[in-house]
Write a protein that holds these residues in place. Structure first.
Motif, mmCIF file in Angstrom:
data_model
loop_
_atom_site.group_PDB
_atom_site.id
_atom_site.type_symbol
_atom_site.label_atom_id
_atom_site.label_comp_id
_atom_site.label_asym_id
_atom_site.label_seq_id
_atom_site.Cartn_x
_atom_site.Cartn_y
_atom_site.Cartn_z
ATOM 1 N N ARG A 98 0.824 -1.211 0.000
ATOM 2 C CA ARG A 98 0.000 0.000 0.000
ATOM 3 C C ARG A 98 0.859 1.262 0.000
ATOM 4 O O ARG A 98 0.562 2.222 -0.723
ATOM 5 C CB ARG A 98 -0.960 -0.005 1.189
ATOM 6 C CG ARG A 98 -2.077 -1.036 1.052
ATOM 7 C CD ARG A 98 -3.140 -0.871 2.129
ATOM 8 N NE ARG A 98 -2.611 -0.975 3.488
ATOM 9 C CZ ARG A 98 -2.515 -2.104 4.176
ATOM 10 N NH1 ARG A 98 -2.903 -3.240 3.634
ATOM 11 N NH2 ARG A 98 -2.043 -2.106 5.407
ATOM 12 N N LEU A 99 1.933 1.271 0.796
ATOM 13 C CA LEU A 99 2.805 2.441 0.825
ATOM 14 C C LEU A 99 3.510 2.613 -0.516
ATOM 15 O O LEU A 99 3.571 3.722 -1.060
ATOM 16 C CB LEU A 99 3.832 2.334 1.955
ATOM 17 C CG LEU A 99 4.866 3.474 2.005
ATOM 18 C CD1 LEU A 99 4.186 4.828 2.209
ATOM 19 C CD2 LEU A 99 5.894 3.204 3.092
ATOM 20 N N ILE A 100 4.050 1.539 -1.048
ATOM 21 C CA ILE A 100 4.761 1.617 -2.333
ATOM 22 C C ILE A 100 3.805 2.080 -3.434
ATOM 23 O O ILE A 100 4.153 2.927 -4.261
ATOM 24 C CB ILE A 100 5.432 0.270 -2.668
ATOM 25 C CG1 ILE A 100 6.568 0.014 -1.669
ATOM 26 C CG2 ILE A 100 5.948 0.247 -4.105
ATOM 27 C CD1 ILE A 100 7.106 -1.408 -1.673
ATOM 28 N N VAL A 135 7.786 8.954 4.261
ATOM 29 C CA VAL A 135 8.405 9.169 2.964
ATOM 30 C C VAL A 135 8.061 10.587 2.528
ATOM 31 O O VAL A 135 6.891 10.965 2.469
ATOM 32 C CB VAL A 135 7.899 8.167 1.901
ATOM 33 C CG1 VAL A 135 8.553 8.433 0.552
ATOM 34 C CG2 VAL A 135 8.138 6.739 2.354
ATOM 35 N N LEU A 136 9.092 11.367 2.245
ATOM 36 C CA LEU A 136 8.926 12.737 1.784
ATOM 37 C C LEU A 136 9.398 12.806 0.337
ATOM 38 O O LEU A 136 10.527 12.405 0.031
ATOM 39 C CB LEU A 136 9.745 13.700 2.649
ATOM 40 C CG LEU A 136 9.847 15.144 2.170
ATOM 41 C CD1 LEU A 136 8.486 15.831 2.203
ATOM 42 C CD2 LEU A 136 10.859 15.906 3.017
ATOM 43 N N ARG A 139 -1.285 8.685 6.961
ATOM 44 C CA ARG A 139 -1.311 10.139 6.864
ATOM 45 C C ARG A 139 -0.697 10.570 5.535
ATOM 46 O O ARG A 139 0.263 9.964 5.060
ATOM 47 C CB ARG A 139 -0.520 10.781 8.006
ATOM 48 C CG ARG A 139 -1.302 10.875 9.300
ATOM 49 C CD ARG A 139 -0.432 11.242 10.486
ATOM 50 N NE ARG A 139 0.618 10.251 10.772
ATOM 51 C CZ ARG A 139 0.407 9.039 11.265
ATOM 52 N NH1 ARG A 139 -0.785 8.634 11.538
ATOM 53 N NH2 ARG A 139 1.415 8.224 11.501
ATOM 54 N N PHE A 140 -1.275 11.646 4.973
ATOM 55 C CA PHE A 140 -0.729 12.260 3.770
ATOM 56 C C PHE A 140 -0.822 13.764 3.930
ATOM 57 O O PHE A 140 -1.821 14.284 4.436
ATOM 58 C CB PHE A 140 -1.507 11.847 2.513
ATOM 59 C CG PHE A 140 -1.049 12.607 1.291
ATOM 60 C CD1 PHE A 140 0.109 12.217 0.632
ATOM 61 C CD2 PHE A 140 -1.730 13.725 0.846
ATOM 62 C CE1 PHE A 140 0.559 12.938 -0.466
ATOM 63 C CE2 PHE A 140 -1.280 14.444 -0.240
ATOM 64 C CZ PHE A 140 -0.138 14.046 -0.906
ATOM 65 N N ASP A 141 0.214 14.463 3.491
ATOM 66 C CA ASP A 141 0.188 15.921 3.521
ATOM 67 C C ASP A 141 0.888 16.448 2.277
ATOM 68 O O ASP A 141 1.861 15.853 1.803
ATOM 69 C CB ASP A 141 0.890 16.457 4.779
ATOM 70 C CG ASP A 141 0.748 17.966 4.908
ATOM 71 O OD1 ASP A 141 -0.387 18.479 4.758
ATOM 72 O OD2 ASP A 141 1.767 18.640 5.137
ATOM 73 N N THR A 188 4.182 14.296 1.786
ATOM 74 C CA THR A 188 4.600 13.432 2.889
ATOM 75 C C THR A 188 3.585 12.319 3.066
ATOM 76 O O THR A 188 2.387 12.585 3.198
ATOM 77 C CB THR A 188 4.722 14.238 4.200
ATOM 78 O OG1 THR A 188 5.589 15.357 3.988
ATOM 79 C CG2 THR A 188 5.260 13.367 5.318
ATOM 80 N N LEU A 189 4.074 11.088 3.055
ATOM 81 C CA LEU A 189 3.233 9.905 3.255
ATOM 82 C C LEU A 189 3.778 9.164 4.463
ATOM 83 O O LEU A 189 4.989 8.972 4.586
ATOM 84 C CB LEU A 189 3.281 9.003 2.025
ATOM 85 C CG LEU A 189 2.837 9.642 0.716
ATOM 86 C CD1 LEU A 189 4.029 10.173 -0.052
ATOM 87 C CD2 LEU A 189 2.069 8.648 -0.124
ATOM 88 N N GLU A 190 2.877 8.739 5.354
ATOM 89 C CA GLU A 190 3.300 8.035 6.559
ATOM 90 C C GLU A 190 2.434 6.810 6.810
ATOM 91 O O GLU A 190 1.215 6.837 6.572
ATOM 92 C CB GLU A 190 3.197 8.946 7.791
ATOM 93 C CG GLU A 190 4.132 10.128 7.752
ATOM 94 C CD GLU A 190 4.029 10.995 8.987
ATOM 95 O OE1 GLU A 190 4.991 11.714 9.248
ATOM 96 O OE2 GLU A 190 2.985 10.955 9.684
#
Length: 143
Positions: free
Chosen positions: A36-38, A75-76, A120-122, A133-135
């Motif tokens: 999911r993150l990738i 991940v930024l 989280r996403f920003d 930014t993804l966490e």
């Protein structure tokens, strides 16, 4: 924090995936959370490359910073392409998601699905730099 700078082209996506696969493994993420993150990072990076650079007729780099703490893997992605907040690009509504694919507007679904897979996403624009930014929370932090 580990930081990389990669040319913003579609060929670089495999390098990004390799870096993330290693970071997920080292952080102890399971296969599903890693996938999911990738997927989310891949979707955001693809949008940076296509909308931020290629559609503008420009080239550049994507800076990637990966940071693992005891609580989360962050991940930024930073780039100097045009301002592009993925959340503001026509995210589908619940009504849209109930429609058959043939009746849906094109666009937004990939970002929507990708962002559902992270905790989280920003997005922020600082001067000429886009910051995505993804966490994801690590298993021991959730339990």
């Amino acid at each position: 924090m580990t930081r990389y700078s990669i040319p913003a082209n579609l060929a670089a996506l495999s390098t990004i995936r390799q870096l993330l696969t290693q970071a997920c493994r080292e952080a102890g993420l399971d296969d599903a959370a890693s996938y999911r993150l990738i997927l989310a990072v891949d979707e955001i990076a693809t949008n940076i490359i296509t909308h931020g650079y290629q559609e503008q007729g420009t080239t550049g780099d994507i800076a990637i910073a990966i940071d693992a703490s005891k609580q989360r893997l962050s991940v930024l992605l930073e780039d100097t392409g045009v301002a592009y907040d993925p959340r503001a690009q026509g995210m589908p509504t619940a009504e849209d998601l109930d429609k058959p694919l043939s009746d849906r507007e094109i666009g937004g679904l990939g970002v929507f699905l990708a962002l559902q897979g992270v905790d989280r996403f920003d997005y922020q624009r600082h001067g000429e730099v886009n910051r995505n930014t993804l966490e994801v929370d690590l298993p021991q932090a959730k339990g």
